[in-house]
Write a protein that holds these residues in place. Structure first.
Motif, PDB file in Angstrom:
ATOM      1  N   TYR A  75       0.853  -1.183   0.000  1.00 26.80           N
ATOM      2  CA  TYR A  75       0.000   0.000   0.000  1.00 26.80           C
ATOM      3  C   TYR A  75       0.893   1.239   0.000  1.00 26.80           C
ATOM      4  CZ  TYR A  75      -3.610  -3.323   1.172  1.00 26.80           C
ATOM      5  OH  TYR A  75      -4.466  -4.389   1.122  1.00 26.80           O
ATOM      6  N   VAL A  76       0.553   2.239  -0.817  1.00 26.61           N
ATOM      7  CA  VAL A  76       1.399   3.418  -1.013  1.00 26.61           C
ATOM      8  C   VAL A  76       0.537   4.671  -0.937  1.00 26.61           C
ATOM      9  CG1 VAL A  76       2.939   4.594  -2.641  1.00 26.61           C
ATOM     10  CG2 VAL A  76       2.979   2.099  -2.489  1.00 26.61           C
ATOM     11  N   SER A  77       1.092   5.731  -0.320  1.00 34.63           N
ATOM     12  CA  SER A  77       0.382   7.004  -0.245  1.00 34.63           C
ATOM     13  C   SER A  77       1.380   8.150  -0.203  1.00 34.63           C
ATOM     14  CB  SER A  77      -0.499   7.055   1.003  1.00 34.63           C
ATOM     15  OG  SER A  77      -1.126   8.319   1.107  1.00 34.63           O
ATOM     16  N   ASP A  78       1.013   9.266  -0.820  1.00 35.03           N
ATOM     17  CA  ASP A  78       1.832  10.468  -0.697  1.00 35.03           C
ATOM     18  C   ASP A  78       1.207  11.462   0.284  1.00 35.03           C
ATOM     19  OD1 ASP A  78      -0.276  11.350  -2.271  1.00 35.03           O
ATOM     20  OD2 ASP A  78       0.979  12.561  -3.584  1.00 35.03           O
ATOM     21  N   SER A  79       0.107  11.069   0.926  1.00 43.16           N
ATOM     22  CA  SER A  79      -0.530  11.959   1.902  1.00 43.16           C
ATOM     23  C   SER A  79      -0.333  11.488   3.338  1.00 43.16           C
ATOM     24  CB  SER A  79      -2.026  12.101   1.600  1.00 43.16           C
ATOM     25  OG  SER A  79      -2.659  10.841   1.666  1.00 43.16           O
ATOM     26  N   THR A  80       0.109  10.251   3.548  1.00 38.19           N
ATOM     27  CA  THR A  80       0.399   9.746   4.889  1.00 38.19           C
ATOM     28  C   THR A  80       1.608   8.821   4.824  1.00 38.19           C
ATOM     29  OG1 THR A  80      -0.443   8.505   6.789  1.00 38.19           O
ATOM     30  CG2 THR A  80      -1.257   7.848   4.641  1.00 38.19           C
ATOM     31  N   LEU A  81       2.381   8.812   5.895  1.00 33.89           N
ATOM     32  CA  LEU A  81       3.533   7.912   5.964  1.00 33.89           C
ATOM     33  C   LEU A  81       3.140   6.547   6.504  1.00 33.89           C
ATOM     34  CD1 LEU A  81       6.361  10.308   7.198  1.00 33.89           C
ATOM     35  CD2 LEU A  81       5.950   9.434   4.889  1.00 33.89           C
ATOM     36  N   HIS A  82       1.868   6.386   6.905  1.00 36.51           N
ATOM     37  CA  HIS A  82       1.379   5.118   7.432  1.00 36.51           C
ATOM     38  C   HIS A  82       0.125   4.677   6.680  1.00 36.51           C
ATOM     39  CE1 HIS A  82       4.238   5.276  10.711  1.00 36.51           C
ATOM     40  NE2 HIS A  82       3.906   6.540  10.882  1.00 36.51           N
ATOM     41  N   GLY A 111       4.812   7.336   1.697  1.00 36.43           N
ATOM     42  CA  GLY A 111       4.672   6.275   2.689  1.00 36.43           C
ATOM     43  C   GLY A 111       4.383   4.952   2.014  1.00 36.43           C
ATOM     44  N   ILE A 112       5.097   3.912   2.434  1.00 33.44           N
ATOM     45  CA  ILE A 112       4.916   2.570   1.889  1.00 33.44           C
ATOM     46  C   ILE A 112       4.582   1.637   3.044  1.00 33.44           C
ATOM     47  CG2 ILE A 112       6.011   0.647   0.675  1.00 33.44           C
ATOM     48  CD1 ILE A 112       7.925   2.733  -0.551  1.00 33.44           C
ATOM     49  N   ALA A 113       3.525   0.869   2.904  1.00 37.35           N
ATOM     50  CA  ALA A 113       3.150  -0.114   3.919  1.00 37.35           C
ATOM     51  C   ALA A 113       3.183  -1.500   3.297  1.00 37.35           C
ATOM     52  CB  ALA A 113       1.760   0.177   4.474  1.00 37.35           C
ATOM     53  N   ILE A 114       3.803  -2.429   4.000  1.00 39.47           N
ATOM     54  CA  ILE A 114       3.777  -3.833   3.608  1.00 39.47           C
ATOM     55  C   ILE A 114       2.915  -4.532   4.645  1.00 39.47           C
ATOM     56  CG2 ILE A 114       5.159  -5.895   3.224  1.00 39.47           C
ATOM     57  CD1 ILE A 114       7.488  -3.820   2.644  1.00 39.47           C
ATOM     58  N   TYR A 115       1.865  -5.168   4.181  1.00 37.65           N
ATOM     59  CA  TYR A 115       0.864  -5.778   5.057  1.00 37.65           C
ATOM     60  C   TYR A 115       0.947  -7.290   4.954  1.00 37.65           C
ATOM     61  CZ  TYR A 115      -3.820  -7.022   6.785  1.00 37.65           C
ATOM     62  OH  TYR A 115      -4.864  -7.582   7.460  1.00 37.65           O
TER      63      TYR A 115
END
Length: 187
Positions: A75-82, A111-115
């Motif tokens: 999961y990737v976002s440029d508005s949150t780091l989480h 922000g990059i999340a690995i779930y």
């Protein structure tokens, strides 16, 4: 005559295999030549948990992740780091290889999340981070950030407010943990 045809066929086959081996068109993993490997991240993630990374590189970035064991999602976002499976801008949640292309116009840091998917107790992953040189960068393009903002596109007051909220969140987490311990001791 049949011996010469089979010999000729064998030579042609050997030459084609040698040519495909020596041709520099693409890597073994199917990675185009104009992608430059920046990082390789390996790790383990428990079921239902997140592991967070931060991307600071400019330009078009390709995240190529494969699950070595279990099932890890991206999961990737440029508005949150989480980012999470509820809050994200880009995602890849397959049972095999996951790939996300981060556009060059995303504000940094990303922000990059690995779930770790709950279907497996633990997931093992390897993510390769590539810079795509195939997309030309316009040297005359105006910066997407206003002059009064910082490099991350946020005004200093907004950045300070986010830091305060993060510190406040940590404070409440610790306080609730201590209250649980006290209640467990009393009852």
């Amino acid at each position: 005559m049949t011996l010469s045809r089979s010999a000729l066929l064998a030579v042609v086959l050997l030459l084609s295999q040698a040519w495909s081996f020596l041709s520099p068109s693409e890597d073994d993993d199917g990675v185009p030549e104009d992608w430059v490997l920046l990082h390789v991240v390996q790790g383990h993630i428990g079921a239902g948990n997140y592991s967070y990374l931060r991307l600071n590189h400019d330009g078009r970035i390709v995240l190529h992740m494969r699950s070595l064991a279990g099932d890890a999602d991206l999961y990737v976002s440029d508005s949150t780091l989480h980012p999470s499976f509820d809050v994200y801008k880009l995602q890849s949640a397959t049972c095999g290889q996951d790939m996300v292309v981060v556009p060059g116009d995303f504000s940094r840091p990303v922000g990059i999340a690995i779930y770790g998917h709950p279907s497996h107790r633990e997931s093992e992953f390897e993510m390769r981070v590539f810079y795509d040189q195939g997309v030309p960068q316009d040297p005359f393009k105006r910066s997407p950030y206003p002059p009064e903002s910082g490099r991350d596109g946020k005004k200093p007051a907004q950045a300070a407010e986010e830091e305060f909220q993060e510190e406040e969140s940590i404070f409440w987490t610790i306080l609730i943990g201590l209250l649980k311990i006290v209640l467990e001791i009393l009852f």
